[in-house]
Design a protein around this motif. Structure first.
Motif, PDB file in Angstrom:
ATOM      1  N   ASP A 203       0.800  -1.357   0.031  1.00 14.35           N
ATOM      2  CA  ASP A 203       0.181  -0.021   0.128  1.00 14.35           C
ATOM      3  C   ASP A 203       0.892   1.219  -0.066  1.00 14.35           C
ATOM      4  N   GLY A 204       0.223   2.485  -0.335  1.00 14.31           N
ATOM      5  CA  GLY A 204       1.110   3.628  -0.340  1.00 14.31           C
ATOM      6  C   GLY A 204       1.101   4.147   0.969  1.00 14.31           C
ATOM      7  N   LEU A 205       2.268   4.673   1.537  1.00 15.59           N
ATOM      8  CA  LEU A 205       2.418   5.256   2.867  1.00 15.59           C
ATOM      9  C   LEU A 205       3.018   6.526   2.534  1.00 15.59           C
TER      10      LEU A 205
ATOM     11  N   ARG B   1      -9.013   8.770 -10.698  1.00 22.09           N
ATOM     12  CA  ARG B   1      -8.785   7.331 -10.012  1.00 22.09           C
ATOM     13  C   ARG B   1      -9.301   7.548  -8.726  1.00 22.09           C
ATOM     14  N   GLU B   2      -9.796   6.506  -8.234  1.00 18.89           N
ATOM     15  CA  GLU B   2     -10.354   6.373  -6.842  1.00 18.89           C
ATOM     16  C   GLU B   2      -9.279   5.721  -5.743  1.00 18.89           C
ATOM     17  N   LEU B   3      -9.082   6.205  -4.470  1.00 21.35           N
ATOM     18  CA  LEU B   3      -8.237   5.849  -3.518  1.00 21.35           C
ATOM     19  C   LEU B   3      -8.988   5.532  -2.433  1.00 21.35           C
ATOM     20  N   LEU B   4      -8.502   4.465  -1.725  1.00 19.24           N
ATOM     21  CA  LEU B   4      -9.207   4.276  -0.189  1.00 19.24           C
ATOM     22  C   LEU B   4      -7.900   4.641   0.612  1.00 19.24           C
ATOM     23  N   VAL B   5      -8.256   5.659   1.507  1.00 19.52           N
ATOM     24  CA  VAL B   5      -7.667   6.523   2.361  1.00 19.52           C
ATOM     25  C   VAL B   5      -7.916   6.499   3.729  1.00 19.52           C
ATOM     26  N   THR B   6      -6.749   5.861   4.639  1.00 21.98           N
ATOM     27  CA  THR B   6      -7.125   5.916   6.129  1.00 21.98           C
ATOM     28  C   THR B   6      -5.800   6.536   6.743  1.00 21.98           C
ATOM     29  N   ALA B   7      -5.773   6.992   7.997  1.00 24.00           N
ATOM     30  CA  ALA B   7      -4.515   7.582   8.638  1.00 24.00           C
ATOM     31  C   ALA B   7      -4.445   7.370  10.055  1.00 24.00           C
ATOM     32  N   ARG B   8      -3.412   7.267  10.538  1.00 24.78           N
ATOM     33  CA  ARG B   8      -3.188   7.004  11.991  1.00 24.78           C
ATOM     34  C   ARG B   8      -2.881   8.376  12.428  1.00 24.78           C
ATOM     35  N   LEU B   9      -3.360   8.852  13.693  1.00 27.68           N
ATOM     36  CA  LEU B   9      -2.721  10.285  14.457  1.00 27.68           C
ATOM     37  C   LEU B   9      -2.041   9.701  15.552  1.00 27.68           C
ATOM     38  N   VAL B  10      -0.732  10.250  15.541  1.00 24.84           N
ATOM     39  CA  VAL B  10       0.099   9.691  16.669  1.00 24.84           C
ATOM     40  C   VAL B  10       0.236  10.847  17.655  1.00 24.84           C
ATOM     41  N   ARG B  11      -0.227  10.532  18.949  1.00 25.85           N
ATOM     42  CA  ARG B  11       0.155  11.507  20.080  1.00 25.85           C
ATOM     43  C   ARG B  11       0.757  10.876  21.145  1.00 25.85           C
ATOM     44  N   ARG B  12       1.451  11.734  21.768  1.00 26.72           N
ATOM     45  CA  ARG B  12       2.294  11.407  22.779  1.00 26.72           C
ATOM     46  C   ARG B  12       1.518  10.868  24.251  1.00 26.72           C
ATOM     47  N   ARG B  13       0.320  11.612  24.348  1.00 29.55           N
ATOM     48  CA  ARG B  13      -0.423  11.562  25.481  1.00 29.55           C
ATOM     49  C   ARG B  13      -1.921  11.708  24.849  1.00 29.55           C
ATOM     50  N   PRO B  14      -3.031  11.251  25.585  1.00 32.73           N
ATOM     51  CA  PRO B  14      -4.424  11.525  25.115  1.00 32.73           C
ATOM     52  C   PRO B  14      -4.676  12.990  24.964  1.00 32.73           C
ATOM     53  N   ALA B  15      -5.259  13.507  24.017  1.00 30.03           N
ATOM     54  CA  ALA B  15      -5.589  14.643  23.837  1.00 30.03           C
ATOM     55  C   ALA B  15      -4.596  15.692  23.646  1.00 30.03           C
TER      56      ALA B  15
ATOM     57  N   GLN C 114       1.658  14.559  16.675  1.00 24.14           N
ATOM     58  CA  GLN C 114       3.265  14.655  16.498  1.00 24.14           C
ATOM     59  C   GLN C 114       3.377  14.187  15.052  1.00 24.14           C
ATOM     60  N   ARG C 115       2.599  13.395  14.479  1.00 27.10           N
ATOM     61  CA  ARG C 115       2.752  12.460  13.264  1.00 27.10           C
ATOM     62  C   ARG C 115       1.636  12.030  12.751  1.00 27.10           C
ATOM     63  N   VAL C 116       1.392  12.235  11.506  1.00 24.09           N
ATOM     64  CA  VAL C 116       0.083  11.519  10.713  1.00 24.09           C
ATOM     65  C   VAL C 116       0.756  10.532   9.805  1.00 24.09           C
ATOM     66  N   VAL C 117       0.188   9.196   9.803  1.00 23.04           N
ATOM     67  CA  VAL C 117       0.748   8.210   8.986  1.00 23.04           C
ATOM     68  C   VAL C 117      -0.594   8.001   8.052  1.00 23.04           C
ATOM     69  N   VAL C 118      -0.511   8.175   6.742  1.00 26.83           N
ATOM     70  CA  VAL C 118      -1.583   8.015   5.785  1.00 26.83           C
ATOM     71  C   VAL C 118      -1.270   6.961   4.875  1.00 26.83           C
ATOM     72  N   SER C 119      -2.204   6.091   4.847  1.00 28.06           N
ATOM     73  CA  SER C 119      -2.167   4.770   4.014  1.00 28.06           C
ATOM     74  C   SER C 119      -3.169   4.969   2.931  1.00 28.06           C
ATOM     75  N   LEU C 120      -2.645   4.612   1.688  1.00 26.78           N
ATOM     76  CA  LEU C 120      -3.498   4.789   0.350  1.00 26.78           C
ATOM     77  C   LEU C 120      -3.575   3.414  -0.219  1.00 26.78           C
ATOM     78  N   ARG C 121      -4.674   2.941  -0.714  1.00 28.77           N
ATOM     79  CA  ARG C 121      -5.029   1.703  -1.452  1.00 28.77           C
ATOM     80  C   ARG C 121      -5.726   1.947  -2.596  1.00 28.77           C
ATOM     81  N   ASP C 122      -5.442   1.189  -3.551  1.00 27.28           N
ATOM     82  CA  ASP C 122      -6.069   1.105  -4.695  1.00 27.28           C
ATOM     83  C   ASP C 122      -7.521   0.906  -4.763  1.00 27.28           C
ATOM     84  N   ALA C 123      -8.456   1.563  -5.379  1.00 24.03           N
ATOM     85  CA  ALA C 123      -9.881   1.264  -5.241  1.00 24.03           C
ATOM     86  C   ALA C 123     -10.469  -0.155  -5.712  1.00 24.03           C
ATOM     87  N   ARG C 124      -9.483  -1.084  -6.163  1.00 24.58           N
ATOM     88  CA  ARG C 124      -9.719  -2.239  -6.608  1.00 24.58           C
ATOM     89  C   ARG C 124     -10.236  -3.155  -5.159  1.00 24.58           C
TER      90      ARG C 124
END
Length: 352
Positions: free
Chosen positions: A15-17, A90-104, A108-118
């Motif tokens: 997947d794309g990252l 083109r269509e992409l399926l996108v999700t992301a992880r939001l990295v925090r050092r503590r709740p709320a 600190q970092r956004v990790v985005v994952s991309l997948r082909d629409a297939r």
């Protein structure tokens, strides 16, 4: 270091990252992401995430403005997978992880994952399963409501007052069941989309548990043994949501646990954070270790037990929205122990 040495590199991922830092600048990206976004990896590195993720929905809204990965709800840790469109169609399926050092804390970092629409075919199958399950769960109480109301309308004069009352009570019960199911479906949808919101106020976990046990005892006459060990810290959370969690756990224990249920509340620290653990024990057959990871899945059922199958899924979603955790172990009697751990979550402004 290459993949041959046993370390997986970003370009080995199917997947794309795309990884962006706290300032919104892209720190890393793989070749798959560059290809999906129609550019070169060199052009991605150092660019702003808002510019890199130039994807729109069908109404022309862009990904970054809609998701607000840096400025949105402060307890979010992930963005649910959704379909977005590239400028070339083109269509992409996108999700992301939001990295925090503590709740709320700040992102600190956004990790985005991309997948082909297939991969959409998989999502479509899940949606079909969801529709079939919801239709099945709704049909039973709707059938009851329709049947009893039709009977009353067509044969009102043939029933005595006591019979009419019984029929109306049954309709009322089925309507309540429908209302609960709709509420559970809405909560599940909020969890899926990452929009489960919790208010933060100081509260006593013990008081929330006692409130739940009092309500259950008043409504059904069932008693639950409550044991509190140690002095409890004040927890910052959503009172109504936590009552929902503890109610689901205790009622689930009565359904699966043979009628004997006990609750243990104790102070416990995890991952260096102070908190409270609530354990709900039953005397039933328990859950085999290989099955425990499935219990919190959406629409999971144990054997022929009825219900929507959303209760424990919602429990996990609400607890994780409080930056807590939920797990299943074995109770002292050999049944199931459902453990909910909640961190204190005191706002930083009050700690400083």
């Amino acid at each position: 270091m290459g993949a041959a040495s046993g370390v997986i590199e970003l370009d080995d991922l199917p997947d794309g990252l795309v990884v962006a830092g706290a300032d919104g600048a892209v720190e890393a990206a793989n070749l798959a992401a560059a290809a999906m976004l129609g550019t070169r990896r060199a052009d991605l590195l150092g660019a702003k995430l808002a510019e890199v993720m130039a994807l729109d929905d069908l109404e022309g809204n862009d990904w970054f403005s809609c998701t607000q990965p840096y400025d949105g709800f402060p307890l979010r840790r992930r963005l649910s997978e959704q379909t977005w469109h590239h400028a070339d169609g083109r269509e992409l399926l996108v999700t992301a992880r939001l990295v925090r050092r503590r709740p709320a804390g700040t992102v600190q970092r956004v990790v985005v994952s991309l997948r082909d629409a297939r991969a959409r075919a998989h999502n479509d199958r899940e949606r079909s399963d969801l529709v079939a399950t919801v239709a099945h769960e709704l049909r039973s109480p709707l059938t009851g409501v329709k049947g009893f109301t039709a009977t009353l309308l067509s044969k009102w004069d043939r029933f005595s007052d006591s019979q009419r009352l019984l029929l109306l009570q049954t309709v009322d019960s089925d309507a309540d069941r429908l209302g609960r199911l709709v509420t559970e479906l809405l909560d599940a949808a909020r969890i899926d989309s990452g929009r489960m919101r919790v208010r933060r106020e100081p509260l006593s976990a013990v008081a929330q548990v006692e409130r739940v046990l009092a309500n259950i005892g008043a409504g059904s006459g069932r008693s639950v043994d409550l044991r509190v060990e140690g002095e409890m810290p004040t927890v910052w959370g959503d009172s109504d949501r936590l009552v929902q969690v503890f109610t689901n756990l205790v009622e689930n224990a009565f359904v699966h646990g043979g009628g004997r249920v006990s609750v243990l509340v104790q102070r416990k620290a995890r991952r260096g954070a102070d908190g409270v653990e609530v354990c709900v024990d039953d005397a039933g057959p328990g859950f085999p270790p290989a099955q425990r990871h499935r219990v919190f899945n959406k629409f999971w059922h144990n054997g022929t037990t009825g219900g929507s199958g959303l209760g424990l899924y919602i429990v996990r979603g609400v607890v994780e929205a409080h930056a807590g955790s939920v797990a299943i172990a074995e109770s002292p009697s050999g049944g199931a122990r459902l453990q909910v751990w909640l961190p204190v979550n005191e706002p930083a402004v009050l700690r400083d």
